[in-house]
Design a protein around this motif. Structure first.
Motif, PDB file in Angstrom:
ATOM      1  N   GLN A   1      38.550  32.407  44.757  1.00 32.90           N
ATOM      2  CA  GLN A   1      38.830  31.019  44.428  1.00 32.90           C
ATOM      3  C   GLN A   1      39.365  30.326  45.663  1.00 32.90           C
ATOM      4  O   GLN A   1      40.381  30.723  46.219  1.00 32.90           O
ATOM      5  CB  GLN A   1      39.847  30.925  43.286  1.00 32.90           C
ATOM      6  CG  GLN A   1      40.049  29.506  42.789  1.00 32.90           C
ATOM      7  CD  GLN A   1      40.936  29.440  41.556  1.00 32.90           C
ATOM      8  OE1 GLN A   1      41.846  30.231  41.370  1.00 32.90           O
ATOM      9  NE2 GLN A   1      40.652  28.464  40.675  1.00 32.90           N
TER      10      GLN A   1
ATOM     11  N   LEU B   1      31.679  34.021  41.726  1.00 33.30           N
ATOM     12  CA  LEU B   1      31.525  35.413  41.337  1.00 33.30           C
ATOM     13  C   LEU B   1      31.026  36.243  42.516  1.00 33.30           C
ATOM     14  O   LEU B   1      29.990  35.945  43.107  1.00 33.30           O
ATOM     15  CB  LEU B   1      30.545  35.505  40.169  1.00 33.30           C
ATOM     16  CG  LEU B   1      30.260  36.882  39.598  1.00 33.30           C
ATOM     17  CD1 LEU B   1      31.515  37.479  38.972  1.00 33.30           C
ATOM     18  CD2 LEU B   1      29.132  36.806  38.582  1.00 33.30           C
TER      19      LEU B   1
ATOM     20  N   GLY C   1      38.586  23.437  46.122  1.00 34.21           N
ATOM     21  CA  GLY C   1      37.372  22.620  46.107  1.00 34.21           C
ATOM     22  C   GLY C   1      36.103  23.378  45.819  1.00 34.21           C
ATOM     23  O   GLY C   1      35.036  22.773  45.675  1.00 34.21           O
ATOM     24  N   LEU C   2      36.177  24.712  45.721  1.00 34.15           N
ATOM     25  CA  LEU C   2      34.954  25.514  45.497  1.00 34.15           C
ATOM     26  C   LEU C   2      34.968  26.241  44.161  1.00 34.15           C
ATOM     27  O   LEU C   2      34.049  26.979  43.834  1.00 34.15           O
ATOM     28  CB  LEU C   2      34.769  26.526  46.634  1.00 34.15           C
ATOM     29  CG  LEU C   2      34.501  25.925  48.009  1.00 34.15           C
ATOM     30  CD1 LEU C   2      34.401  27.024  49.054  1.00 34.15           C
ATOM     31  CD2 LEU C   2      33.210  25.093  48.002  1.00 34.15           C
ATOM     32  N   GLY C   3      36.021  26.078  43.402  1.00 35.75           N
ATOM     33  CA  GLY C   3      36.059  26.681  42.072  1.00 35.75           C
ATOM     34  C   GLY C   3      36.113  28.199  42.107  1.00 35.75           C
ATOM     35  O   GLY C   3      36.533  28.808  43.095  1.00 35.75           O
ATOM     36  N   LEU C   4      35.650  28.804  41.039  1.00 33.92           N
ATOM     37  CA  LEU C   4      35.619  30.263  40.911  1.00 33.92           C
ATOM     38  C   LEU C   4      34.211  30.742  41.239  1.00 33.92           C
ATOM     39  O   LEU C   4      33.253  30.357  40.577  1.00 33.92           O
ATOM     40  CB  LEU C   4      35.964  30.666  39.474  1.00 33.92           C
ATOM     41  CG  LEU C   4      37.412  30.489  39.062  1.00 33.92           C
ATOM     42  CD1 LEU C   4      37.522  30.322  37.562  1.00 33.92           C
ATOM     43  CD2 LEU C   4      38.230  31.680  39.521  1.00 33.92           C
TER      44      LEU C   4
ATOM     45  N   TYR D   1      36.162  37.621  41.405  1.00 32.29           N
ATOM     46  CA  TYR D   1      35.896  36.253  41.849  1.00 32.29           C
ATOM     47  C   TYR D   1      36.763  35.966  43.063  1.00 32.29           C
ATOM     48  O   TYR D   1      37.813  36.572  43.258  1.00 32.29           O
ATOM     49  CB  TYR D   1      36.298  35.231  40.773  1.00 32.29           C
ATOM     50  CG  TYR D   1      35.630  35.392  39.445  1.00 32.29           C
ATOM     51  CD1 TYR D   1      36.171  36.242  38.484  1.00 32.29           C
ATOM     52  CD2 TYR D   1      34.479  34.680  39.126  1.00 32.29           C
ATOM     53  CE1 TYR D   1      35.581  36.378  37.245  1.00 32.29           C
ATOM     54  CE2 TYR D   1      33.878  34.823  37.887  1.00 32.29           C
ATOM     55  CZ  TYR D   1      34.444  35.672  36.952  1.00 32.29           C
ATOM     56  OH  TYR D   1      33.847  35.819  35.724  1.00 32.29           O
TER      57      TYR D   1
ATOM     58  N   LEU E   1      40.481  37.030  42.395  1.00 31.96           N
ATOM     59  CA  LEU E   1      40.839  37.198  40.987  1.00 31.96           C
ATOM     60  C   LEU E   1      39.932  38.227  40.336  1.00 31.96           C
ATOM     61  O   LEU E   1      38.712  38.147  40.441  1.00 31.96           O
ATOM     62  CB  LEU E   1      40.702  35.869  40.235  1.00 31.96           C
ATOM     63  CG  LEU E   1      41.767  34.819  40.557  1.00 31.96           C
ATOM     64  CD1 LEU E   1      41.287  33.435  40.163  1.00 31.96           C
ATOM     65  CD2 LEU E   1      43.066  35.144  39.845  1.00 31.96           C
TER      66      LEU E   1
END
Lengths: 112, 112
Positions: free
Chosen positions: A37, A45, A40-43, A35, A90
């Motif tokens: 990160q 994939l 403001g855009l989160g995780l 992922y 991540l």
């Protein structure tokens, strides 16, 4: 405890370089994930793998590739790094479907 | 992967106040997982809910899965400064080849 180890905590690379991010898990987990990160855009994939030599595209695979030659290792490759790939990366592993993800500590990549 | 909407995006509370984050889906979920990411850290698995109407507790944290399995919530009673972080929900996948997704997270700050 399962350990997911990412090779570097911080990395600085130049635009156009080929970049390898390594991830190793020590508990024989079937599934592995990459992922990114961003604030403001989160995780999001990038790629995942549910078996050795298998790979599946995630939501944002462009500019990336992956390799899973051995069950414990899942590598993310930036073919030609660009500044918009500056991010926190991540890696996660999962024992099997819906067992829960175990994340590595992350690699903060800066492309200059 | 299945999409979920998480609200609120941010929550600021005084220490000792309660906190709730919600995770909503337009489709029925097989299960839902919750994760916590401390500032500067990586997401850590908290719990998985599988059954309709399921309620699970971990000390001051209460997790619920809706009767229709389309929504879930995480409630923290009497927040402490150690609760600071971002809480993510993640819907379960139907197959190993399914994409993993996460909600955008709720970031909790606690004023001492």
């Amino acid at each position: 405890d399962v350990k997911v180890t990412q090779s570097s905590r911080y990395l600085v690379k130049r635009t156009g370089e080929k970049v390898f991010l390594e991830c190793v898990q020590d508990m024989d987990h079937e599934n592995m994930f990459w992922y990114r990160q961003d604030p403001g855009l989160g995780l999001r994939l990038i790629y995942f793998s549910y078996d050795v030599k298998m790979k599946e595209k995630g939501d944002i695979p462009e500019g990336y590739s992956v390799s899973r030659e051995k069950k414990e290792r899942f590598s993310l490759i930036l073919e030609s790094a660009s500044t918009n790939q500056t991010s926190m990366y991540l890696c996660a592993s999962e024992k099997g479907l819906n067992y829960g993800y175990t994340f590595g500590s992350g690699t903060r990549l800066t492309v200059v | 992967g299945q999409q979920v909407m998480q609200i609120p995006q941010y929550q600021h509370v005084q220490e000792g106040e309660d906190f709730t984050t919600y995770c909503n889906s337009s489709t029925t979920l097989s299960n839902i997982q919750w994760y916590k990411q401390r500032p500067g850290g990586h997401p850590v698995f908290l719990i998985q809910l599988v059954k309709s109407g399921e309620v699970k507790k971990q000390k001051r944290l209460t997790f619920q899965f809706g009767e229709a399995k389309k929504n879930s919530s995480l409630h923290i009673t009497a927040t402490q400064t150690t609760d600071v972080g971002t809480y993510f929900c993640a819907p379960g996948r139907n197959t190993n080849a399914g994409k993993s997704t996460f909600g955008d997270g709720t970031t909790l700050t606690v004023k001492p």
